[in-house]
Write an enzyme that holds these catalytic residues in place. Structure first.
Site, mmCIF file in Angstrom:
data_model
loop_
_atom_site.group_PDB
_atom_site.id
_atom_site.type_symbol
_atom_site.label_atom_id
_atom_site.label_comp_id
_atom_site.label_asym_id
_atom_site.label_seq_id
_atom_site.Cartn_x
_atom_site.Cartn_y
_atom_site.Cartn_z
ATOM 1 N N ARG A 22 2.060 -28.253 -7.029
ATOM 2 C CA ARG A 22 2.413 -28.025 -5.625
ATOM 3 C C ARG A 22 1.297 -27.253 -4.904
ATOM 4 N NH1 ARG A 22 6.475 -30.525 -2.973
ATOM 5 N NH2 ARG A 22 7.363 -29.234 -1.357
ATOM 6 N N CYS A 256 19.992 -28.466 4.778
ATOM 7 C CA CYS A 256 20.652 -27.227 5.213
ATOM 8 C C CYS A 256 22.133 -27.339 5.540
ATOM 9 C CB CYS A 256 19.940 -26.688 6.445
ATOM 10 S SG CYS A 256 18.270 -26.180 6.096
HETATM 11 C C1 UDX Z 1 18.655 -27.997 10.725
HETATM 12 C C2 UDX Z 1 18.746 -27.061 11.933
HETATM 13 O O1 UDX Z 1 18.611 -27.820 13.140
HETATM 14 C C3 UDX Z 1 17.658 -25.998 11.856
HETATM 15 O O2 UDX Z 1 17.797 -25.060 12.939
HETATM 16 C C4 UDX Z 1 17.771 -25.281 10.531
HETATM 17 O O3 UDX Z 1 16.740 -24.331 10.417
HETATM 18 C C5 UDX Z 1 17.732 -26.251 9.378
HETATM 19 O O4 UDX Z 1 18.733 -27.253 9.527
HETATM 20 P P1 UDX Z 1 17.118 -30.077 10.041
HETATM 21 O O5 UDX Z 1 18.103 -30.261 8.924
HETATM 22 O O6 UDX Z 1 15.671 -30.082 9.727
HETATM 23 O O7 UDX Z 1 17.413 -28.688 10.794
HETATM 24 O O8 UDX Z 1 17.343 -31.243 11.121
HETATM 25 P P2 UDX Z 1 18.338 -31.488 12.378
HETATM 26 O O9 UDX Z 1 17.521 -31.964 13.506
HETATM 27 O O10 UDX Z 1 19.220 -30.335 12.647
HETATM 28 O O11 UDX Z 1 19.200 -32.742 11.876
HETATM 29 C C6 UDX Z 1 20.126 -32.643 10.809
HETATM 30 C C7 UDX Z 1 20.879 -33.947 10.651
HETATM 31 O O12 UDX Z 1 21.768 -34.146 11.733
HETATM 32 C C8 UDX Z 1 19.990 -35.182 10.603
HETATM 33 O O13 UDX Z 1 20.464 -36.075 9.619
HETATM 34 C C9 UDX Z 1 20.132 -35.765 11.997
HETATM 35 O O14 UDX Z 1 19.876 -37.137 12.029
HETATM 36 C C10 UDX Z 1 21.575 -35.436 12.285
HETATM 37 N N1 UDX Z 1 21.895 -35.384 13.729
HETATM 38 C C11 UDX Z 1 21.293 -34.454 14.535
HETATM 39 C C12 UDX Z 1 22.848 -36.249 14.251
HETATM 40 O O15 UDX Z 1 23.408 -37.078 13.533
HETATM 41 N N2 UDX Z 1 23.155 -36.174 15.584
HETATM 42 C C13 UDX Z 1 22.574 -35.245 16.412
HETATM 43 O O16 UDX Z 1 22.923 -35.229 17.604
HETATM 44 C C14 UDX Z 1 21.612 -34.372 15.868
#
Ligand code: UDX
Length: 437
Positions: A22, A256
């Site tokens: 890594r 997350c």
């Molecule tokens: C998330 C949080 O947004 C971030 O603040 C935290 O630090 C980590 O977790 P991330 O998991 O990287 O970030 O992506 P995010 O944009 O939140 O999307 C998560 C999931 O939700 C994705 O699968 C996305 O496609 C889905 N999503 C998001 C939806 O289905 N609809 C939406 O309106 C928004």
């Protein structure tokens, strides 16, 4: 850490890991994660004030401030298996710092942790202190993948929690000073340590709850003649609700949301709050339902059988602009279809084949799954197309050309409501989206 090095040229940042491969990747031209804009930032600072190394002991000895950024997966064994956070890596780090440090340190929790973890870290450090003083801060990260660089450049807020003692406040101020190099002071929030730890879990739970809420309504839209995008727009223009995170989808994924909600649920149960636990757990249940519902809809639309039919899966990452597949809805949908003996042809612009095989738990010679170099290759001779990640390039595909090379009736299931269904129907597709009747 790369962003801190990029913004704070007078600080030296050393990233250490026990995993040599890594670290080698971080020192190479091909970084181990794909994230728009990250390459430039790493290349600009690496070798100047940003270093990647496996010499953990020296890095601990030389640092004034140590960020713990290890993973805290959901426990797979023992008490709390499947729900609680696995803290063994955090504990190992704390013990390592206690063993190696020669002077006072500020230890910053960057990993997302259950509330009161800082206390455990502090106890481990203090019980081996040998006269050294340790301050523990909580500094949860709110960046989202795919937009990480943008989110770090201009965060909505930075959160720093610490002990409300004179020493604790001085440690908080040191971390505030680092972020204040590029973030305005009013966006840097300081709290007690428990509020900071809990806020991270609750922020993710609220975000995921919005998606589960809109996804629950998408099921109702499919049963009626309402359109989920129209409903989302209509409710999102209420300034109290707001327009973001109301996109219905095949289900949320990522490293997350599910993990942090499980963690929150476990904490609620631990503190004797079963009603609160059940409330948040339903956000996960709705997400599972949404994924299953999508697979069932595909199968039932295709005359109740997909066996021996070629199905093109476009997108495998949990969202666009990342090669991360953790908890991606695509994994569950593909597994459902494999169980039904469909032939699935997967194309994702960034995800590696080996990762897909690992996620699906299949061998390299599995006959039901093939991997394609383009959306066109995946769709050729297919009975159906599934859009599972909202990659921009899928909008620009020549769907007439794709349609002409598919079996008829040609089905298209847009799990991201990315495409113009009317235009697809005009071409001849049996096209459907999520939450569209
Ligand atoms: C998330 C949080 O947004 C971030 O603040 C935290 O630090 C980590 O977790 P991330 O998991 O990287 O970030 O992506 P995010 O944009 O939140 O999307 C998560 C999931 O939700 C994705 O699968 C996305 O496609 C889905 N999503 C998001 C939806 O289905 N609809 C939406 O309106 C928004």
């Amino acid at each position: 850490m790369s962003m801190i090095a990029h913004k704070c040229k007078d600080h030296t940042v050393t990233v250490v890991d026990i995993n040599q491969t890594r670290i080698d990747a971080w020192n190479s031209d091909k970084l181990p994660v794909f994230e728009p804009g990250l390459n430039d930032i790493v290349q600009g600072a690496r070798g100047k004030n940003l270093f990647f190394s496996t010499d953990i002991n020296s890095a601990i000895r030389e640092a004034e401030m140590i960020f713990l950024s290890v993973n805290t997966p959901t426990k797979t064994y023992g008490v709390g298996a499947g729900r609680a956070a696995d803290l063994r890596y955090i504990e190992k780090c704390a013990r390592k710092i206690a063993e190696v440090a020669e002077d006072d340190k500020i230890v910053v929790e960057k990993s997302t942790l259950p509330v009161r973890t800082a206390q455990s870290v502090k106890r481990i450090l203090d019980s081996n202190s040998k006269g050294r003083k340790f301050q523990i801060l909580s500094n949860p990260e709110f960046l989202a993948e795919g937009t990480a660089v943008k989110d770090l450049e201009a965060p909505d807020r930075v959160l720093i929690g610490g002990a409300q003692t004179t020493e604790g406040k001085a440690a908080i101020q040191k971390l505030v000073d680092i972020y204040a190099t590029w973030v305005t002071r009013d966006r840097i929030l300081t709290t007690n340590i428990w509020s900071s730890e809990l806020s991270k879990l609750v922020a993710n739970a609220f975000l995921a709850q919005r998606i589960s809420s809109i996804n629950s309504v998408s099921a109702l839209c499919e049963a009626t003649e309402a359109d989920i995008d129209e409903v989302a727009h209509a409710i999102g223009t209420d300034s109290r609700i707001g327009p973001k995170f109301l996109k219905a989808s095949v289900g949320f994924g990522g490293s997350c949301f599910q993990k942090d909600i499980f963690n929150l649920v476990y904490l609620c149960e631990h503190f004797g709050l079963p009603e609160v636990a059940a409330y948040w757990n339903s956000v996960i249940e709705m997400n599972d339902y949404q994924k299953q519902r999508f697979s069932r809809r595909v199968i039932s639309s295709m005359f109740d059988t997909v066996s021996d039919k070629k199905i093109a899966v476009l997108g495998f990452a949990f969202k666009k602009d990342t090669n991360d597949t953790r908890e991606s809805a695509a994994i569950y949908i593909c597994q459902d279809l494999i169980e039904e003996l469909a032939n699935i042809a997967i194309y994702d612009p960034k995800v590696e084949i080996a990762q897909i095989q690992k996620d699906l738990g299949i061998s390299t010679d599995n006959k039901l799954v093939s991997y394609c170099e383009s959306a066109y290759e995946a769709s050729k001779d297919a009975h159906a197309i599934l859009i599972l990640t909202e990659w921009d390039e899928f909008r620009a595909l020549d769907f007439k050309k794709i349609y002409d090379e598919m079996h008829q009736p040609a089905f298209l299931f847009d799990g991201r409501n990315l495409l113009d269904l009317e235009a697809l129907r005009e071409i001849g597709f049996e096209a459907s989206g999520v939450g569209k009747g």
